[in-house]
Scaffold this active site. Structure first.
Site, PDB file in Angstrom:
ATOM      1  N   LYS A  12       0.708  -1.143  -0.032  1.00  0.00           N
ATOM      2  CA  LYS A  12      -0.188  -0.097   0.018  1.00  0.00           C
ATOM      3  C   LYS A  12       0.815   1.294   0.070  1.00  0.00           C
ATOM      4  O   LYS A  12       0.714   2.261  -0.591  1.00  0.00           O
ATOM      5  CB  LYS A  12      -0.750   0.085   1.224  1.00  0.00           C
ATOM      6  CG  LYS A  12      -1.874  -0.954   1.268  1.00  0.00           C
ATOM      7  CD  LYS A  12      -2.860  -0.945   2.536  1.00  0.00           C
ATOM      8  CE  LYS A  12      -2.097  -0.831   3.802  1.00  0.00           C
ATOM      9  NZ  LYS A  12      -1.675  -2.447   4.259  1.00  0.00           N
ATOM     10  N   ARG A  87      -9.228   1.168   9.062  1.00  0.00           N
ATOM     11  CA  ARG A  87      -8.774  -0.264   9.427  1.00  0.00           C
ATOM     12  C   ARG A  87      -9.843  -0.764  10.206  1.00  0.00           C
ATOM     13  O   ARG A  87      -9.637  -1.952  10.612  1.00  0.00           O
ATOM     14  CB  ARG A  87      -7.359   0.040  10.261  1.00  0.00           C
ATOM     15  CG  ARG A  87      -6.166  -0.607   9.590  1.00  0.00           C
ATOM     16  CD  ARG A  87      -5.247  -0.461  10.679  1.00  0.00           C
ATOM     17  NE  ARG A  87      -3.883  -1.102   9.980  1.00  0.00           N
ATOM     18  CZ  ARG A  87      -2.938  -0.350   9.421  1.00  0.00           C
ATOM     19  NH1 ARG A  87      -3.148   0.884   8.822  1.00  0.00           N
ATOM     20  NH2 ARG A  87      -1.801  -1.061   9.254  1.00  0.00           N
ATOM     21  N   ARG A 126      11.791  -5.527   4.934  1.00  0.00           N
ATOM     22  CA  ARG A 126      11.379  -4.187   4.353  1.00  0.00           C
ATOM     23  C   ARG A 126      12.527  -3.354   4.884  1.00  0.00           C
ATOM     24  O   ARG A 126      12.915  -3.524   6.081  1.00  0.00           O
ATOM     25  CB  ARG A 126      10.166  -3.700   4.880  1.00  0.00           C
ATOM     26  CG  ARG A 126      10.008  -2.172   4.865  1.00  0.00           C
ATOM     27  CD  ARG A 126       8.578  -1.793   4.592  1.00  0.00           C
ATOM     28  NE  ARG A 126       7.556  -2.055   5.761  1.00  0.00           N
ATOM     29  CZ  ARG A 126       6.297  -1.997   5.984  1.00  0.00           C
ATOM     30  NH1 ARG A 126       5.793  -1.599   4.993  1.00  0.00           N
ATOM     31  NH2 ARG A 126       5.886  -2.500   7.117  1.00  0.00           N
ATOM     32  N   ARG A 159      11.805  -0.915  10.295  1.00  0.00           N
ATOM     33  CA  ARG A 159      10.730  -0.406  11.239  1.00  0.00           C
ATOM     34  C   ARG A 159      10.623  -1.486  12.590  1.00  0.00           C
ATOM     35  O   ARG A 159      10.769  -2.724  12.248  1.00  0.00           O
ATOM     36  CB  ARG A 159       9.356  -0.532  10.578  1.00  0.00           C
ATOM     37  CG  ARG A 159       9.291   0.757   9.771  1.00  0.00           C
ATOM     38  CD  ARG A 159       7.733   0.846   9.106  1.00  0.00           C
ATOM     39  NE  ARG A 159       6.953   0.161   9.793  1.00  0.00           N
ATOM     40  CZ  ARG A 159       5.721   0.100   9.003  1.00  0.00           C
ATOM     41  NH1 ARG A 159       5.447   0.622   8.015  1.00  0.00           N
ATOM     42  NH2 ARG A 159       4.548  -0.664   9.630  1.00  0.00           N
ATOM     43  N   ARG A 170       0.167  -7.855  13.921  1.00  0.00           N
ATOM     44  CA  ARG A 170      -0.440  -6.948  12.869  1.00  0.00           C
ATOM     45  C   ARG A 170      -1.369  -8.098  11.965  1.00  0.00           C
ATOM     46  O   ARG A 170      -2.455  -7.282  11.462  1.00  0.00           O
ATOM     47  CB  ARG A 170       0.471  -6.721  12.104  1.00  0.00           C
ATOM     48  CG  ARG A 170       1.240  -5.328  12.907  1.00  0.00           C
ATOM     49  CD  ARG A 170       2.475  -4.797  12.315  1.00  0.00           C
ATOM     50  NE  ARG A 170       2.815  -4.690  11.199  1.00  0.00           N
ATOM     51  CZ  ARG A 170       3.853  -4.313  10.269  1.00  0.00           C
ATOM     52  NH1 ARG A 170       4.853  -4.768  10.667  1.00  0.00           N
ATOM     53  NH2 ARG A 170       3.772  -3.869   8.995  1.00  0.00           N
TER      54      ARG A 170
HETATM   55  P1  ADP Z   1       1.257  -1.759   7.799  1.00  0.00           P
HETATM   56  O1  ADP Z   1      -0.075  -1.462   7.154  1.00  0.00           O
HETATM   57  O2  ADP Z   1       2.306  -2.328   7.100  1.00  0.00           O
HETATM   58  O3  ADP Z   1       0.990  -2.668   9.059  1.00  0.00           O
HETATM   59  P2  ADP Z   1       1.199   1.003   8.538  1.00  0.00           P
HETATM   60  O4  ADP Z   1       2.394   1.735   8.668  1.00  0.00           O
HETATM   61  O5  ADP Z   1       0.225   1.378   7.992  1.00  0.00           O
HETATM   62  O6  ADP Z   1       1.790  -0.294   8.682  1.00  0.00           O
HETATM   63  O7  ADP Z   1       0.777   1.108  10.192  1.00  0.00           O
HETATM   64  C1  ADP Z   1       1.617   0.795  11.081  1.00  0.00           C
HETATM   65  C2  ADP Z   1       0.971   0.879  12.588  1.00  0.00           C
HETATM   66  O8  ADP Z   1       0.374   2.054  12.833  1.00  0.00           O
HETATM   67  C3  ADP Z   1      -0.314  -0.161  12.644  1.00  0.00           C
HETATM   68  O9  ADP Z   1       0.348  -1.386  12.971  1.00  0.00           O
HETATM   69  C4  ADP Z   1      -1.078   0.412  13.747  1.00  0.00           C
HETATM   70  O10 ADP Z   1      -0.735   0.316  15.249  1.00  0.00           O
HETATM   71  C5  ADP Z   1      -0.881   2.173  13.474  1.00  0.00           C
HETATM   72  N1  ADP Z   1      -2.061   2.626  12.874  1.00  0.00           N
HETATM   73  C6  ADP Z   1      -1.897   2.801  11.354  1.00  0.00           C
HETATM   74  N2  ADP Z   1      -3.031   3.150  10.898  1.00  0.00           N
HETATM   75  C7  ADP Z   1      -3.926   2.885  11.688  1.00  0.00           C
HETATM   76  C8  ADP Z   1      -5.316   2.935  11.797  1.00  0.00           C
HETATM   77  N3  ADP Z   1      -6.087   3.503  10.729  1.00  0.00           N
HETATM   78  N4  ADP Z   1      -5.895   2.723  13.088  1.00  0.00           N
HETATM   79  C9  ADP Z   1      -5.302   2.158  14.026  1.00  0.00           C
HETATM   80  N5  ADP Z   1      -4.211   1.989  14.023  1.00  0.00           N
HETATM   81  C10 ADP Z   1      -3.353   2.476  12.922  1.00  0.00           C
END
Ligand code: ADP
Length: 214
Positions: A12, A87, A126, A159, A170
């Site tokens: 994404k 999400r 990554r 990360r 996750r």
């Molecule tokens: P990925 O999609 O690879 O897991 P992101 O960078 O999008 O990584 O998100 C990393 C972390 O940030 C998530 O595991 C969560 O803890 C938090 N996060 C990001 N977006 C949201 C969201 N919309 N709702 C809740 N937590 C979020």
């Protein structure tokens, strides 16, 4: 408004960055916003970091406020690309209301599909540029020089949530919180599946072709 769905590691972030450059509309990554707040050590940032590093989600209240504020900024007037939001079903309802207020705007929901074995490989390999945020993968898309960004020569980092335990958490959060919401949009026929396999450039082509046709 373009909204990217897909499991963690589906690409994404990589694709949203590329499409944002092509179309000239801002890329809003909720993960990037949270990591930036954590780096600045704001109260919100530190609380979010504790959850993120374990692979848990941050609360809907916090996330909806962040996204609502960001989308009200002038550069989002002509649309934006959402990556990582919504999400949960709560976040999806918030976004539905927000889109209703932005009447003239069309929303396109894109679901990047990738099997779990690929997902794990992408997450575990990554690396991210500490300066410009460019995303690499040591197995699939390595930088020319180990641990150094091709674009600006800065150091790459891994990360903190790209370790085995957090990855597992996750994926669980994705299954539990996000899959129901994907099913909800699918049942409304509002979701467009995009094959997430292949080289990043090929997937960007796929996406841009799809957007041209739609
Ligand atoms: P990925 O999609 O690879 O897991 P992101 O960078 O999008 O990584 O998100 C990393 C972390 O940030 C998530 O595991 C969560 O803890 C938090 N996060 C990001 N977006 C949201 C969201 N919309 N709702 C809740 N937590 C979020």
């Amino acid at each position: 408004m373009l909204i990217f769905f897909g499991p963690p590691g589906a690409g994404k972030g990589t694709q949203a960055r590329a499409v944002s450059t092509e179309l000239g509309i801002p890329h809003i990554s909720t993960g990037d916003i949270l990591r930036e707040s954590a780096r600045k050590e704001t109260g919100l940032g530190l609380a979010a970091k504790a959850r993120m590093d374990k692979g848990d989600l941050v609360s809907d209240d916090v996330m909806c406020r962040i996204v609502g504020e960001r989308l009200s900024e002038p550069d989002c007037r002509n649309g934006a690309i959402l990556d990582g939001f919504p999400r949960t079903l709560g976040q999806a309802h918030f976004l539905d209301q927000l889109l209703e207020q932005r009447e003239s705007e069309r929303a396109l929901l894109l679901n990047l599909q990738l099997e779990q074995t690929q997902v794990i490989k992408r997450l575990a390999g990554r690396r991210v540029c500490s300066k410009c945020g460019e995303i690499y993968n040591v197995y699939l898309n390595p930088p020319r020089q180990d641990e150094i960004c091709d674009k600006d020569g800065s150091q790459l980092f891994q990360r903190p949530d790209d370790n085995e335990e957090a990855i597992r958490q996750r994926l669980l959060a994705y299954e539990r919180e996000t899959v129901p919401l994907i099913d909800y949009y699918r049942s409304k026929n509002a979701l467009h599946d995009i094959n997430g396999n292949g080289e990043p450039e090929a997937i960007t082509e796929r996406l841009l072709n799809f957007l041209k046709r739609t």
